[in-house]
Write a protein that holds these residues in place. Sequence first.
Motif, PDB file in Angstrom:
ATOM      1  N   GLU A  27      36.207 -23.821 -65.652  1.00  0.00           N
ATOM      2  CA  GLU A  27      37.608 -23.754 -65.257  1.00  0.00           C
ATOM      3  C   GLU A  27      37.812 -24.587 -63.994  1.00  0.00           C
ATOM      4  O   GLU A  27      36.911 -24.702 -63.174  1.00  0.00           O
ATOM      5  CB  GLU A  27      38.019 -22.307 -65.003  1.00  0.00           C
ATOM      6  N   TYR A  28      38.985 -25.142 -63.853  1.00  0.00           N
ATOM      7  CA  TYR A  28      39.265 -25.971 -62.697  1.00  0.00           C
ATOM      8  C   TYR A  28      39.693 -25.109 -61.523  1.00  0.00           C
ATOM      9  O   TYR A  28      39.915 -23.917 -61.668  1.00  0.00           O
ATOM     10  CB  TYR A  28      40.338 -26.988 -63.043  1.00  0.00           C
ATOM     11  N   GLY A  29      39.839 -25.714 -60.372  1.00  0.00           N
ATOM     12  CA  GLY A  29      40.079 -25.015 -59.128  1.00  0.00           C
ATOM     13  C   GLY A  29      41.114 -23.917 -59.160  1.00  0.00           C
ATOM     14  O   GLY A  29      40.855 -22.799 -58.746  1.00  0.00           O
ATOM     15  N   ARG A  30      42.275 -24.189 -59.654  1.00  0.00           N
ATOM     16  CA  ARG A  30      43.345 -23.185 -59.617  1.00  0.00           C
ATOM     17  C   ARG A  30      43.108 -22.021 -60.566  1.00  0.00           C
ATOM     18  O   ARG A  30      43.604 -20.935 -60.353  1.00  0.00           O
ATOM     19  CB  ARG A  30      44.682 -23.834 -59.953  1.00  0.00           C
ATOM     20  N   ASN A  31      42.360 -22.255 -61.645  1.00  0.00           N
ATOM     21  CA  ASN A  31      42.107 -21.187 -62.614  1.00  0.00           C
ATOM     22  C   ASN A  31      40.798 -20.458 -62.363  1.00  0.00           C
ATOM     23  O   ASN A  31      40.603 -19.369 -62.897  1.00  0.00           O
ATOM     24  CB  ASN A  31      42.067 -21.758 -64.032  1.00  0.00           C
ATOM     25  N   ALA A  32      39.896 -21.029 -61.605  1.00  0.00           N
ATOM     26  CA  ALA A  32      38.549 -20.469 -61.461  1.00  0.00           C
ATOM     27  C   ALA A  32      38.552 -19.065 -60.891  1.00  0.00           C
ATOM     28  O   ALA A  32      37.746 -18.242 -61.279  1.00  0.00           O
ATOM     29  CB  ALA A  32      37.691 -21.391 -60.602  1.00  0.00           C
ATOM     30  N   GLY A  33      39.445 -18.766 -59.968  1.00  0.00           N
ATOM     31  CA  GLY A  33      39.469 -17.446 -59.357  1.00  0.00           C
ATOM     32  C   GLY A  33      40.396 -16.463 -60.045  1.00  0.00           C
ATOM     33  O   GLY A  33      40.641 -15.379 -59.526  1.00  0.00           O
ATOM     34  N   MET A  34      40.906 -16.792 -61.212  1.00  0.00           N
ATOM     35  CA  MET A  34      41.908 -15.944 -61.856  1.00  0.00           C
ATOM     36  C   MET A  34      41.341 -15.111 -63.009  1.00  0.00           C
ATOM     37  O   MET A  34      42.091 -14.487 -63.747  1.00  0.00           O
ATOM     38  CB  MET A  34      43.070 -16.808 -62.355  1.00  0.00           C
ATOM     39  N   SER A  35      40.032 -15.133 -63.218  1.00  0.00           N
ATOM     40  CA  SER A  35      39.366 -14.322 -64.251  1.00  0.00           C
ATOM     41  C   SER A  35      39.973 -14.505 -65.638  1.00  0.00           C
ATOM     42  O   SER A  35      40.137 -13.554 -66.388  1.00  0.00           O
ATOM     43  CB  SER A  35      39.399 -12.843 -63.877  1.00  0.00           C
ATOM     44  N   GLY A  36      40.326 -15.725 -65.992  1.00  0.00           N
ATOM     45  CA  GLY A  36      40.820 -16.009 -67.330  1.00  0.00           C
ATOM     46  C   GLY A  36      42.316 -15.916 -67.509  1.00  0.00           C
ATOM     47  O   GLY A  36      42.834 -16.365 -68.518  1.00  0.00           O
ATOM     48  N   VAL A  37      43.058 -15.325 -66.563  1.00  0.00           N
ATOM     49  CA  VAL A  37      44.505 -15.211 -66.748  1.00  0.00           C
ATOM     50  C   VAL A  37      45.211 -16.544 -66.521  1.00  0.00           C
ATOM     51  O   VAL A  37      46.396 -16.668 -66.797  1.00  0.00           O
ATOM     52  CB  VAL A  37      45.135 -14.112 -65.845  1.00  0.00           C
ATOM     53  N   ILE A  39      45.131 -18.891 -68.307  1.00  0.00           N
ATOM     54  CA  ILE A  39      45.519 -19.439 -69.604  1.00  0.00           C
ATOM     55  C   ILE A  39      47.041 -19.514 -69.736  1.00  0.00           C
ATOM     56  O   ILE A  39      47.571 -20.359 -70.436  1.00  0.00           O
ATOM     57  CB  ILE A  39      44.892 -18.621 -70.756  1.00  0.00           C
ATOM     58  N   GLY A  40      47.762 -18.657 -69.030  1.00  0.00           N
ATOM     59  CA  GLY A  40      49.215 -18.662 -69.112  1.00  0.00           C
ATOM     60  C   GLY A  40      49.894 -19.515 -68.057  1.00  0.00           C
ATOM     61  O   GLY A  40      51.115 -19.620 -68.035  1.00  0.00           O
ATOM     62  N   TYR A  41      49.116 -20.148 -67.192  1.00  0.00           N
ATOM     63  CA  TYR A  41      49.692 -20.925 -66.103  1.00  0.00           C
ATOM     64  C   TYR A  41      50.026 -22.333 -66.588  1.00  0.00           C
ATOM     65  O   TYR A  41      49.178 -23.048 -67.084  1.00  0.00           O
ATOM     66  CB  TYR A  41      48.713 -20.976 -64.934  1.00  0.00           C
ATOM     67  N   ARG A  42      51.291 -22.713 -66.434  1.00  0.00           N
ATOM     68  CA  ARG A  42      51.780 -24.013 -66.897  1.00  0.00           C
ATOM     69  C   ARG A  42      52.506 -24.674 -65.744  1.00  0.00           C
ATOM     70  O   ARG A  42      53.470 -24.125 -65.221  1.00  0.00           O
ATOM     71  CB  ARG A  42      52.726 -23.789 -68.073  1.00  0.00           C
ATOM     72  N   ALA A  43      51.999 -25.840 -65.307  1.00  0.00           N
ATOM     73  CA  ALA A  43      52.629 -26.542 -64.178  1.00  0.00           C
ATOM     74  C   ALA A  43      52.493 -28.043 -64.384  1.00  0.00           C
ATOM     75  O   ALA A  43      51.628 -28.512 -65.117  1.00  0.00           O
ATOM     76  CB  ALA A  43      51.960 -26.123 -62.869  1.00  0.00           C
ATOM     77  N   ASN A  44      53.364 -28.790 -63.709  1.00  0.00           N
ATOM     78  CA  ASN A  44      53.360 -30.245 -63.883  1.00  0.00           C
ATOM     79  C   ASN A  44      52.486 -30.976 -62.879  1.00  0.00           C
ATOM     80  O   ASN A  44      52.437 -32.198 -62.884  1.00  0.00           O
ATOM     81  CB  ASN A  44      54.792 -30.788 -63.822  1.00  0.00           C
ATOM     82  N   ASP A  45      51.774 -30.242 -62.016  1.00  0.00           N
ATOM     83  CA  ASP A  45      51.006 -30.930 -60.986  1.00  0.00           C
ATOM     84  C   ASP A  45      49.492 -30.761 -61.108  1.00  0.00           C
ATOM     85  O   ASP A  45      48.757 -31.068 -60.188  1.00  0.00           O
ATOM     86  CB  ASP A  45      51.472 -30.476 -59.601  1.00  0.00           C
ATOM     87  N   PHE A  46      48.990 -30.248 -62.240  1.00  0.00           N
ATOM     88  CA  PHE A  46      47.545 -30.182 -62.464  1.00  0.00           C
ATOM     89  C   PHE A  46      47.253 -29.980 -63.947  1.00  0.00           C
ATOM     90  O   PHE A  46      48.129 -29.647 -64.733  1.00  0.00           O
ATOM     91  CB  PHE A  46      46.908 -29.079 -61.618  1.00  0.00           C
ATOM     92  N   LEU A  47      45.990 -30.203 -64.321  1.00  0.00           N
ATOM     93  CA  LEU A  47      45.553 -30.050 -65.705  1.00  0.00           C
ATOM     94  C   LEU A  47      44.995 -28.643 -65.911  1.00  0.00           C
ATOM     95  O   LEU A  47      44.099 -28.223 -65.202  1.00  0.00           O
ATOM     96  CB  LEU A  47      44.462 -31.074 -66.038  1.00  0.00           C
ATOM     97  N   ASN A  48      45.525 -27.925 -66.881  1.00  0.00           N
ATOM     98  CA  ASN A  48      45.029 -26.596 -67.226  1.00  0.00           C
ATOM     99  C   ASN A  48      44.165 -26.754 -68.479  1.00  0.00           C
ATOM    100  O   ASN A  48      44.668 -26.804 -69.588  1.00  0.00           O
ATOM    101  CB  ASN A  48      46.186 -25.640 -67.477  1.00  0.00           C
ATOM    102  N   ASN A  49      42.840 -26.812 -68.306  1.00  0.00           N
ATOM    103  CA  ASN A  49      41.965 -27.082 -69.445  1.00  0.00           C
ATOM    104  C   ASN A  49      41.672 -25.857 -70.300  1.00  0.00           C
ATOM    105  O   ASN A  49      41.092 -25.984 -71.362  1.00  0.00           O
ATOM    106  CB  ASN A  49      40.651 -27.698 -68.973  1.00  0.00           C
ATOM    107  N   ILE A  50      42.076 -24.658 -69.885  1.00  0.00           N
ATOM    108  CA  ILE A  50      41.833 -23.490 -70.729  1.00  0.00           C
ATOM    109  C   ILE A  50      43.007 -23.189 -71.660  1.00  0.00           C
ATOM    110  O   ILE A  50      42.899 -22.325 -72.515  1.00  0.00           O
ATOM    111  CB  ILE A  50      41.457 -22.246 -69.892  1.00  0.00           C
ATOM    112  N   ASN A  51      44.110 -23.911 -71.511  1.00  0.00           N
ATOM    113  CA  ASN A  51      45.254 -23.763 -72.415  1.00  0.00           C
ATOM    114  C   ASN A  51      45.801 -25.153 -72.728  1.00  0.00           C
ATOM    115  O   ASN A  51      46.577 -25.707 -71.958  1.00  0.00           O
ATOM    116  CB  ASN A  51      46.346 -22.896 -71.788  1.00  0.00           C
ATOM    117  N   SER A  56      51.785 -29.900 -71.919  1.00  0.00           N
ATOM    118  CA  SER A  56      53.128 -30.434 -72.171  1.00  0.00           C
ATOM    119  C   SER A  56      53.989 -30.431 -70.914  1.00  0.00           C
ATOM    120  O   SER A  56      55.034 -31.060 -70.870  1.00  0.00           O
ATOM    121  CB  SER A  56      53.816 -29.641 -73.279  1.00  0.00           C
ATOM    122  N   ALA A  57      53.554 -29.731 -69.865  1.00  0.00           N
ATOM    123  CA  ALA A  57      54.308 -29.704 -68.608  1.00  0.00           C
ATOM    124  C   ALA A  57      54.056 -30.946 -67.745  1.00  0.00           C
ATOM    125  O   ALA A  57      54.749 -31.156 -66.756  1.00  0.00           O
ATOM    126  CB  ALA A  57      53.944 -28.458 -67.807  1.00  0.00           C
TER     127      ALA A  57
END
Length: 195
Positions: A27-37, A39-51, A56-57
Motif C-alpha cells: 500500500e502507498y503512503g496514504r493508505n498504509a496506516g489505514m488497515s485496508g480502509v 480502498i474507499g479513498y478516492r482523490a485526484n492528487d495521488f494513486l490509490n493502488n488498492i482500488n 478515475s478521480a
Amino acid sequence: LSLASSGQNLTNSPSSIYGLGEIELGEYGRNAGMSGVGIGYRANDFLNNINPAALSAIDSLSFFFDVSIAGDIRKYEYMNKTQITPSGNFRKISLGFRASPRWAMSAGLVPFTSVGYKILTTQFIEGTLDSITNSTFEGSGGINKYYLSNSYRISPKISIGATVSLLAGNISQKETYSFWTVNKISKVAKLYVDF
C-alpha cells in the motif's frame, strides 16, 4: 526493472524463512496506516493502488510518477544475545494518468514478499548427544508484483476498475551443515485480476 528486482534481498528478518517470506504491505503512503480502509479513498492528487476504480478521480492535467523507498532497524533478542539489523528496500515504482476523459490508468512495480536471513546454529544428531557444528540457513530474494490498473468513469459518482497483476520472482535458500550443502531455488510466476 532489473535494478529494482535485485534490490529485494535487503531484508534482514529470520521470520522470512517461512513460506514465501515476509509479505509486504504493497500500500502507498496514504493508505498504509489505514488497515485496508483506504480502498474507499478516492482523490485526484495521488494513486490509490488498492482500488483501481479510484483512479478515475485523476485530473486530466496530471501525470503521476512515484518512486519510494523504506527502511527499518530491528532488534532481535534470544537467550541473552542481542542483534540489531538495519534493512532497506524500495516500496514502489508507479505511474498514473488519464488516458481519455472517462478512462484513467496506472502501472507499477511493487514488492510482494521479501526474503533475507542468515541463521547460524548448532544442531544435534537425533538420538545422540553429538552435534553438527557450523549449521547455516541462508535465504534471499522475493516476489515482485507488476501491475496494470484501469478505471472507467460511468457517471460523476460511479466508476469501475480492474487490475491485472503478475507475481514473479525467485527465492534462493541454502542449508549448510558440516559435511554437506543443500541449495533450493523457487521460481514464481502467477497472473491474477482484481476488480
